[in-house]
Design a protein around this motif. Structure first.
Motif, mmCIF file in Angstrom:
data_model
loop_
_atom_site.group_PDB
_atom_site.id
_atom_site.type_symbol
_atom_site.label_atom_id
_atom_site.label_comp_id
_atom_site.label_asym_id
_atom_site.label_seq_id
_atom_site.Cartn_x
_atom_site.Cartn_y
_atom_site.Cartn_z
ATOM 1 N N CYS A 195 0.831 -1.216 0.000
ATOM 2 C CA CYS A 195 0.000 0.000 0.000
ATOM 3 C C CYS A 195 0.860 1.259 0.000
ATOM 4 N N ARG A 196 1.958 1.208 0.699
ATOM 5 C CA ARG A 196 2.875 2.357 0.699
ATOM 6 C C ARG A 196 3.413 2.625 -0.705
ATOM 7 N N ILE A 197 3.778 1.562 -1.417
ATOM 8 C CA ILE A 197 4.258 1.719 -2.796
ATOM 9 C C ILE A 197 3.160 2.321 -3.660
ATOM 10 N N TRP A 198 1.940 1.821 -3.497
ATOM 11 C CA TRP A 198 0.807 2.341 -4.287
ATOM 12 C C TRP A 198 0.588 3.828 -4.014
ATOM 13 N N ASN A 222 2.757 6.071 -2.961
ATOM 14 C CA ASN A 222 3.842 6.867 -3.562
ATOM 15 C C ASN A 222 3.683 6.967 -5.079
ATOM 16 N N GLU A 223 3.252 5.895 -5.703
ATOM 17 C CA GLU A 223 3.010 5.937 -7.146
ATOM 18 C C GLU A 223 1.836 6.843 -7.474
ATOM 19 N N PHE A 224 0.823 6.816 -6.619
ATOM 20 C CA PHE A 224 -0.340 7.693 -6.804
ATOM 21 C C PHE A 224 0.067 9.154 -6.662
ATOM 22 N N GLU A 225 0.910 9.432 -5.678
ATOM 23 C CA GLU A 225 1.418 10.791 -5.471
ATOM 24 C C GLU A 225 2.242 11.235 -6.678
ATOM 25 N N GLN A 226 3.056 10.349 -7.197
ATOM 26 C CA GLN A 226 3.881 10.688 -8.357
ATOM 27 C C GLN A 226 3.022 10.973 -9.587
ATOM 28 N N SER A 227 1.991 10.165 -9.770
ATOM 29 C CA SER A 227 1.108 10.391 -10.921
ATOM 30 C C SER A 227 0.355 11.702 -10.789
ATOM 31 N N ARG A 228 -0.008 12.052 -9.567
ATOM 32 C CA ARG A 228 -0.686 13.337 -9.326
ATOM 33 C C ARG A 228 0.252 14.489 -9.658
ATOM 34 N N ASN A 229 1.516 14.370 -9.286
ATOM 35 C CA ASN A 229 2.492 15.427 -9.574
ATOM 36 C C ASN A 229 2.713 15.588 -11.070
ATOM 37 N N ILE A 230 2.742 14.470 -11.799
ATOM 38 C CA ILE A 230 2.921 14.523 -13.256
ATOM 39 C C ILE A 230 1.726 15.229 -13.896
ATOM 40 N N GLU A 231 0.537 14.897 -13.430
ATOM 41 C CA GLU A 231 -0.675 15.538 -13.977
ATOM 42 C C GLU A 231 -0.659 17.034 -13.699
ATOM 43 N N ASN A 232 -0.176 17.421 -12.513
ATOM 44 C CA ASN A 232 -0.102 18.836 -12.165
ATOM 45 C C ASN A 232 0.885 19.568 -13.061
ATOM 46 N N LEU A 233 2.010 18.901 -13.386
ATOM 47 C CA LEU A 233 2.996 19.510 -14.287
ATOM 48 C C LEU A 233 2.426 19.686 -15.685
#
Length: 270
Positions: free
Chosen positions: A251-254, A256-267
């Protein structure tokens, strides 16, 4: 935000421990819960909703502990010690043993909403949410077994009044004093939520009950104390605890991946 060390509450473990239909990865239930975890931690928001069931549970917690103490002839005291390890955190209600850190048995007390919800647990048994919660508590405390204890104790008068007001609105009654049908329905509400007349009066002095003590006793409406406890015991399962630790890491990996995908979308939107 880094979720690599986030601790999961024992009360939420059942959500992340649901198995996916595909047999791999995380279930949709787990992912939905993780989105809530993400929002709560990243934006400091909480969606814990206060309702009448939670309100009663909080209000009568000491009554349930007293009921358990009297029936088991042991002195139980509410545990206030918060526990955590590398994966999870939680606060067990009660324990037996040297200390909460070296417990033999953990007890989680649940105060049932009414006499009907209390008895329904007999047909349902222990559900997966509570099973994993208890495994979590045993992991934190070292206990070898855990009890899920459903207690049937009197409902506070303000909640009984709330049920009466709800009924009055549903019946479209403006002046309830002369409505015999409403009065009889209120008597049924009191019967459904009160199980020990003398204790109720002691806790709610001056409350205008529909029954006199004589009427209540004549009808035999008190419920014997020994019939107001339903208990399930869960044994510590080391295999399941290891699965729990592994799922937390997943779940921790998921997250962090969710957070990373959110950051990419924001960029992309920038």
């Amino acid at each position: 935000m880094d979720f690599s060390n986030i601790l999961f509450r024992c009360s939420s473990l059942g959500h992340i421990m649901t198995d996916p239909k595909s047999g791999t990865g995380l279930s949709e239930t787990a992912k939905g819960h993780l989105v809530d975890v993400y929002v709560s931690n990243k934006y400091q928001r909480h969606d814990d909703i206060q309702n009448k069931y939670i309100e009663k549970g909080n209000a009568v917690e000491e009554d349930s502990i007293t009921l358990l103490s009297r029936l088991k002839k042991k002195f139980y005291q509410k545990n206030e010690e918060h526990l955590n390890n590398q994966w999870i955190k939680g606060t067990p209600d009660l324990f037996e043993g040297k200390s909460i850190f070296e417990a033999d048995v953990i007890t989680d007390a649940k105060s049932s909403w009414d006499i009907y919800t209390f008895h329904r647990v007999l047909s349902k048994g222990i559900n997966k949410l509570y099973y994993w919660q208890l495994q979590g508590y045993m992991d934190l405390s070292g206990a070898k077994s855990a009890n899920l204890s459903y207690c049937l104790v009197n409902t506070p008068s303000n909640l009984i009044d709330g049920e009466k007001r709800k009924l009055m609105w549903q019946m479209g009654i403006i002046d309830p004093t002369g409505n015999e049908l409403y009065k009889e329905a209120c008597r049924e509400i009191e019967k459904n939520f009160i199980y020990d007349y003398e204790t109720f009066i002691r806790h709610n002095p001056g409350y205008d009950l529909s029954f006199t003590k004589e009427e209540w006793n004549e009808l035999g409406l008190d419920i014997p104390m020994e019939e107001r406890l339903i208990e399930f015991t869960v044994e510590r399962n080391e295999v399941d605890i290891m699965k729990l630790h592994s799922r937390v890491e997943q779940c921790r990996i998921w997250l962090n991946e969710f957070e990373q995908s959110r950051n990419i979308e924001n960029l992309k939107d920038a």
